[in-house]
Design a protein around this motif. Sequence first.
Motif, PDB file in Angstrom:
ATOM      1  N   GLY A  97       5.334  83.709 -14.391  1.00 45.86           N
ATOM      2  CA  GLY A  97       5.584  82.340 -14.844  1.00 45.86           C
ATOM      3  C   GLY A  97       4.311  81.520 -14.899  1.00 45.86           C
ATOM      4  O   GLY A  97       3.202  82.049 -14.818  1.00 45.86           O
ATOM      5  N   LYS A 113       1.599  78.779 -13.512  1.00 45.19           N
ATOM      6  CA  LYS A 113       1.050  78.493 -12.179  1.00 45.19           C
ATOM      7  C   LYS A 113       1.043  76.988 -11.880  1.00 45.19           C
ATOM      8  O   LYS A 113       0.823  76.173 -12.759  1.00 45.19           O
ATOM      9  CB  LYS A 113      -0.384  79.015 -12.084  1.00 45.19           C
ATOM     10  CG  LYS A 113      -0.485  80.526 -12.059  1.00 45.19           C
ATOM     11  CD  LYS A 113      -1.923  80.994 -11.898  1.00 45.19           C
ATOM     12  CE  LYS A 113      -2.762  80.732 -13.114  1.00 45.19           C
ATOM     13  NZ  LYS A 113      -4.103  81.309 -13.061  1.00 45.19           N
ATOM     14  N   THR A 120       2.707  80.782  -8.934  1.00 43.08           N
ATOM     15  CA  THR A 120       3.995  80.437  -9.548  1.00 43.08           C
ATOM     16  C   THR A 120       4.959  79.990  -8.446  1.00 43.08           C
ATOM     17  O   THR A 120       4.771  80.298  -7.268  1.00 43.08           O
ATOM     18  CB  THR A 120       4.591  81.666 -10.248  1.00 43.08           C
ATOM     19  OG1 THR A 120       4.740  82.700  -9.273  1.00 43.08           O
ATOM     20  CG2 THR A 120       3.692  82.157 -11.360  1.00 43.08           C
ATOM     21  N   ASN A 152       1.494  73.435 -14.289  1.00 47.75           N
ATOM     22  CA  ASN A 152       1.682  74.432 -15.365  1.00 47.75           C
ATOM     23  C   ASN A 152       0.363  74.673 -16.108  1.00 47.75           C
ATOM     24  O   ASN A 152       0.343  74.797 -17.329  1.00 47.75           O
ATOM     25  CB  ASN A 152       2.747  73.955 -16.365  1.00 47.75           C
ATOM     26  CG  ASN A 152       4.126  73.956 -15.751  1.00 47.75           C
ATOM     27  OD1 ASN A 152       4.518  74.893 -15.068  1.00 47.75           O
ATOM     28  ND2 ASN A 152       4.863  72.875 -15.946  1.00 47.75           N
ATOM     29  N   ASP A 210      11.987  81.603 -11.216  1.00 44.03           N
ATOM     30  CA  ASP A 210      10.966  80.581 -10.985  1.00 44.03           C
ATOM     31  C   ASP A 210      11.614  79.208 -10.774  1.00 44.03           C
ATOM     32  O   ASP A 210      11.232  78.462  -9.883  1.00 44.03           O
ATOM     33  CB  ASP A 210      10.012  80.559 -12.182  1.00 44.03           C
ATOM     34  CG  ASP A 210       8.575  80.467 -11.727  1.00 44.03           C
ATOM     35  OD1 ASP A 210       8.236  81.037 -10.670  1.00 44.03           O
ATOM     36  OD2 ASP A 210       7.796  79.803 -12.428  1.00 44.03           O
TER      37      ASP A 210
END
Length: 340
Positions: free
Chosen positions: A159, A161, A222, A242, A287
């Motif tokens: 996913g 970070k 993540t 993100n 996530d």
Amino acid sequence: MSQKKRVFSLLACLMSVLVLPCCLYSAESDNALAGSQSLVIRFSHTVANETAKGQMALKFKEILEKSSQNRIRVEVSPNGEMFNDDQIAESLLLDYVQMAAPSASKLTEYIKQLKLFDLPFIFKDMKAVDAFEQSDAGQGILDSFTQRGLYGLGYLHNGMKQLSANKALKVPADAKGLKFRIMNSDILEAQFHAVGATTRDAPFSQVYSLIAGGALDGQENTWSNILTKDLYKVQPYITESNHGVLDYVVITSVAFWDNLQDDEKTLVREALKEAIAYGNSIASQKDEEAKQKIVQSKQAELISLSKDQRDQWIAAMRPVWKKYETEIGKELIEKAVNSN
Ligand code: SIN
């Protein structure tokens, strides 16, 4: 790369050329489908079983053992119990393990184009990451693994970070002077240097203790890795930045793969295809669930960035792209950007 790692790498290359073909099939792993003994595939990874990667590895085991009627067995070793990711490519080349799924960042020493995945703010979300990985350019990167004695079998998602630290990170200036843990990647180092921070490259299994012991101020990871390694219990602030992607490449060694019989290759390939699709289908949900659990725990404060604050992080980190443009390839960077 440290002197120690270089020596280990060199030894690994020599061993792969000189020794590997003789030791590929041990008594235990003697060609499975023809004989009575099982072929054993050791799959080593560094995360918890409950993550998308952990679940994908277990799914691969379940499918392959069933489809081969136990003539191929898969031993999954999670949490870096067998090898840390920074030893994994050498371990594959030496046939200590036969399959792994390290992050792209940890393979950048081998495949320079993988540095692309570490460029800050290059992908806006996992949809864009997936589109790039499935494009000709993304698949071309997988093809280039053979030059290094490895096969890139597929991409696997984790996913986007987030940044965590022992102080609230709202604007880049907040990170100044802090020490962040990074995976072994010069781009990640440059990304933190760009905001006046320092870095320490450490295996994933050590991140919790290094932070708890005060050797590090922050890290990037993540939501699912922050949850399953309890990092939110030692990092009071998590910024939903993100800013980068953590994705994996499922790899094996050319020597191992080429010694499989055609029917074994088919079974492995089919099991892997299904297991990767499964892992990728649950990654985003894992996530999101991890984020919710962290928020509900109230052990770390979630910091959401305003547009202006996020733009400041982008402006501070984006110059890293220019520095690596020649090495990665301008055209490849453009293709990644166009996936957004
Ligand atoms: C992993 O997700 O495999 C580990 C990532 C890390 O080292 O931070």
